[in-house]
Design a protein around this motif. Structure first.
Motif, mmCIF file in Angstrom:
data_model
loop_
_atom_site.group_PDB
_atom_site.id
_atom_site.type_symbol
_atom_site.label_atom_id
_atom_site.label_comp_id
_atom_site.label_asym_id
_atom_site.label_seq_id
_atom_site.Cartn_x
_atom_site.Cartn_y
_atom_site.Cartn_z
ATOM 1 N N LEU A 86 54.391 -54.889 -68.616
ATOM 2 C CA LEU A 86 53.919 -53.504 -68.656
ATOM 3 C C LEU A 86 55.073 -52.535 -68.888
ATOM 4 O O LEU A 86 54.927 -51.524 -69.583
ATOM 5 C CB LEU A 86 53.176 -53.153 -67.361
ATOM 6 N N SER A 87 56.224 -52.848 -68.318
ATOM 7 C CA SER A 87 57.382 -51.956 -68.499
ATOM 8 C C SER A 87 57.817 -51.943 -69.965
ATOM 9 O O SER A 87 58.165 -50.893 -70.519
ATOM 10 C CB SER A 87 58.550 -52.397 -67.614
ATOM 11 N N LEU A 88 57.769 -53.097 -70.611
ATOM 12 C CA LEU A 88 58.108 -53.163 -72.034
ATOM 13 C C LEU A 88 57.071 -52.378 -72.839
ATOM 14 O O LEU A 88 57.411 -51.632 -73.772
ATOM 15 C CB LEU A 88 58.141 -54.625 -72.498
ATOM 16 N N VAL A 101 49.300 -44.391 -70.944
ATOM 17 C CA VAL A 101 48.267 -44.181 -69.936
ATOM 18 C C VAL A 101 47.693 -45.529 -69.496
ATOM 19 O O VAL A 101 47.349 -46.363 -70.338
ATOM 20 C CB VAL A 101 47.111 -43.324 -70.518
ATOM 21 N N ALA A 102 47.577 -45.712 -68.190
ATOM 22 C CA ALA A 102 46.943 -46.942 -67.673
ATOM 23 C C ALA A 102 45.523 -46.598 -67.245
ATOM 24 O O ALA A 102 45.326 -45.727 -66.388
ATOM 25 C CB ALA A 102 47.717 -47.479 -66.480
ATOM 26 N N GLY A 161 56.376 -47.190 -65.685
ATOM 27 C CA GLY A 161 56.673 -46.246 -66.774
ATOM 28 C C GLY A 161 55.462 -45.574 -67.390
ATOM 29 O O GLY A 161 55.603 -44.844 -68.375
ATOM 30 N N PHE A 162 54.271 -45.842 -66.857
ATOM 31 C CA PHE A 162 53.114 -45.087 -67.355
ATOM 32 C C PHE A 162 53.302 -43.626 -66.961
ATOM 33 O O PHE A 162 53.821 -43.330 -65.876
ATOM 34 C CB PHE A 162 51.805 -45.616 -66.754
ATOM 35 N N GLY A 163 52.835 -42.717 -67.820
ATOM 36 C CA GLY A 163 53.001 -41.294 -67.532
ATOM 37 C C GLY A 163 51.711 -40.640 -67.076
ATOM 38 O O GLY A 163 51.670 -39.450 -66.775
#
Ligand SMILES: Cc1cc2nc3c(=O)[nH]c(=O)nc-3n(C[C@H](O)[C@H](O)[C@H](O)COP(=O)(O)O)c2cc1C
Length: 647
Positions: A86-88, A101-102, A161-163
């Protein structure tokens, strides 16, 4: 600036989004069975960010992998093994200045329906799910667990890192099930008549998320503004729900429908029979009643319409799923005045059918999606060649364009007087207007690239070598099969192709032979023109050509126009008054003024093969290898042409 409202940045919870175009959640199968991401996922989402969307959402990230997982291939937000992937992924998106966005989701009664899933399924009440499985009422301690799971998942999203998070409270998943007034008849504070009770689980999750992520982290909530069917809740309920949640979120994303009712699928994902922007009205209605910004969604792709939605105040943000699969560069093209280059989505739903069936993203008219890195970094040709493309249909046009874009010198020969191939016959069909658009766009590209187009030019084994090509691509297509039935040459019999191009030749009562995709779509078209249509099919089912999601929308139309389909029925003879058929051993007569055959296509294989010695390199593709669909023609044309001169 032409689209000044569309490209005006917006701040949500203090975070700047560079424009109003958000890539709506798409997800489903970019993980291994343990929930960790496949390496292709960052490329797919990153490509959309590269194209200029301000936000890119990853669909259905499951907050509780024990009770909330809908298929085995979901991102698990409570699995530490998800973190690296997910970070990548978020990095692949945010390095382009887009917000990743998650979409946080929990299936509720729709969870644990996959092989090997845990036995217990929790929903708002004890009931039997539409697939026959027993659902248990979610007890208080599991509700508390779920709220905590949302908070933990949001925090994990932030750390990865999702915003922004998008809390999925629509489409029939867990929060939507609690909201549903008919279903949620609980007697405690989590259900019953008061909207406060039915919205409570969503509100509590939102409060817990806010506590976990802090004030400067935007929260979007995806709702179904209306369930869009008789017996479901309507926009009044959607507005009431929006009012309950608005204080706790930063963006209300108004979608529609519920996947528990199959006929709603083509409304949630508007089928090509519906108008562009058909669901915007729900967002506009919600917007009148809340202060929180609102996002609209559904069958959007035209920059003019996107601009109008924002400028007129119907919504603050526009979201798109399929349009950015068809063309991730849509935002940049709109912003830089290159609208005529946008590959506008035809809404054929090849993407969704393939995703469910095969587990990866594809698109009928974008051969690069799902293979983004391969497309971006494919080696430049080592040698530039003279390429002759024979046949100017869908495959031939794509092959010519790809070869020319890679620097080859291309000649495109078409036997008839225009480019477009067999699909030209559908160009006046209202629900195929984006197909028409696609053909026109391909023609424009061919012209811009300076490809030498020769219409009314037949390439034969005798004259082929005279073109002096290094490589020949045969994309000759296919011709309709005429079934060998007595009476087939009668004056009252025409092909599906003729029925499309000359609908005036079709009388008041028509019988179509063949319930493949061509037959059923033609039936809908003729019914729209006021004809009474019946379909006779030899097999025991409609042949959807593999596109079962599109077929859901076709079925709605077949019902709407009361088109009868007689399956397991063999046409034995065509007379001046109709068709004599055999069904279950008995003779049945279908009266008709016009009989139309739509029983398939014959590949022009022999004609294509005969050109094999016309150049040192020879390729065949599209319908002349085996009649298929647009996606296969475009994909094979693209890769074949791309491969020329590689070494
Ligand atoms: C291939 C595909 C996958 C989708 N996956 C999700 C998903 O994971 N979560 C979700 O909420 N919606 C999902 N959707 C629905 C879209 O977000 C969107 O609501 C719908 O397609 C209508 O928008 P459109 O007309 O712009 O495609 C998906 C749609 C498509 C076409």
């Amino acid at each position: 600036m032409k689209y000044e409202h569309l490209f005006k940045p917006i701040k949500l919870a203090g975070v700047v989004f560079k424009n109003r175009i958000f890539s709506s959640p798409t997800g489903l199968r970019y993980t291994f069975v343990n929930g960790t991401l496949m390496p292709t996922a960052p490329q797919y989402y990153g490509r959309k960010a590269m194209g200029g969307a301000a936000a890119v959402a990853v669909g259905e990230c499951i907050v509780d992998s024990l009770y909330g997982k809908t298929t085995e291939y979901k991102i698990e937000m409570d699995n530490p093994a998800s973190v690296h992937g997910l970070s990548l992924l978020t990095d692949s998106v945010s390095r382009y200045g887009a917000i990743c966005v998650a979409e946080l989701s929990h299936g509720g009664a729709g969870a644990n329906r996959y092989p090997g899933a845990p036995d217990v399924i929790y929903g708002p009440v004890d009931y039997t799910y539409f697939d026959g499985r027993q659902v248990k009422e979610m007890p208080e301690e599991i509700i508390e667990r779920t709220i905590q799971k949302y908070a933990d998942a949001a925090l994990m999203a932030k750390k990865c890192g999702f915003g922004m998070v998008n809390v999925h409270a629509g489409h029939g998943w867990m929060m939507h099930q609690f909201l549903n007034p008919k279903l949620n008849t609980r007697k405690d504070k989590w259900g019953g008549a008061p909207i406060e009770n039915r919205a409570r689980i969503t509100v509590e999750c939102l409060k817990a998320i806010r506590k976990a992520v802090g004030p400067k982290f935007p929260i979007e909530v995806r709702i179904s503004g209306s369930e869009c069917y008789e017996g479901g809740y309507d926009i009044e309920e959607g507005i009431a729900f929006a009012k309950q949640i608005e204080e706790y979120c930063d963006l209300i994303h108004v979608s529609v429908g519920s996947h528990e009712v199959e006929s709603l699928f083509p409304i949630t994902h508007p089928s090509l029979f519906l108008d562009e922007g058909c669901n915007v009205k729900y967002a506009a209605e919600v917007k009148k009643h809340v202060k929180t910004p609102v996002a609209a969604i559904g069958a959007l792709c035209d920059p003019e319409l996107l601009e109008e939605i924002i400028a007129s105040g119907k919504a603050d943000v526009v979201e798109m799923a399929r349009a950015l699969i068809a063309d991730p560069d849509l935002p940049i093209k709109a912003q830089t005045g290159r609208e005529d280059e946008i590959n506008k989505c035809m809404r054929c739903l090849t993407c969704f059918s393939d995703l469910v069936r095969n587990g990866h993203f594809s698109c009928a008219c974008n051969p690069e999606i799902g293979r983004e890195e391969e497309a971006l970094y494919f080696p430049k040709p080592a040698q530039l060649k003279k390429v002759l493309v024979v046949g100017g249909g869908i495959g031939g046009m794509e092959a010519a364009i790809t070869a020319a874009q890679r620097g080859h010198t291309v000649t495109l020969c078409e036997k008839s007087s225009e480019l477009g191939g067999t699909l030209n016959c559908e160009r006046n069909v209202p629900f195929k207007f984006r197909l028409d658009d696609y053909i026109e766009r391909q023609k424009r590209t061919i012209e811009k690239l300076g490809i030498d187009v020769r219409l009314n030019t037949e390439v034969t084994p005798e004259n082929a070598a005279s073109f002096g090509a290094d490589a020949v691509i045969a994309a000759l297509g296919a011709v309709p099969v005429k079934p060998p039935i007595p009476g087939i040459d009668g004056a009252n019999v025409i092909s599906a192709e003729n029925a499309y191009t000359e609908p005036d030749r079709v009388g008041k009562n028509a019988v179509i032979l063949g319930a493949g995709l061509v037959g059923v779509e033609l039936a809908v078209y003729l019914a729209m023109l006021g004809r009474n249509v019946k379909i006779v099919e030899m097999m025991d089912a409609i042949n959807d050509g593999g596109n079962f999601q599109h077929m859901k929308g076709v079925k709605v139309q077949l019902d709407k126009y009361k088109i009868e389909i007689s399956l397991s029925t063999r046409a034995a003879e065509i007379t001046a008054d109709g068709v004599k058929c055999v069904k279950d051993g008995a003779e049945v007569f279908f009266p008709a003024d016009t009989v139309i055959y739509a029983v398939g296509q014959r590949a022009l294989q022999d004609e294509a093969m005969a050109l094999y010695s016309a150049a040192p390199e020879f390729y065949q593709l599209g319908d002349c290898t085996a009649p298929s669909n647009i996606k296969n023609a475009v994909a094979t044309a693209y890769v074949t042409a791309r491969n020329i001169g590689r070494i």
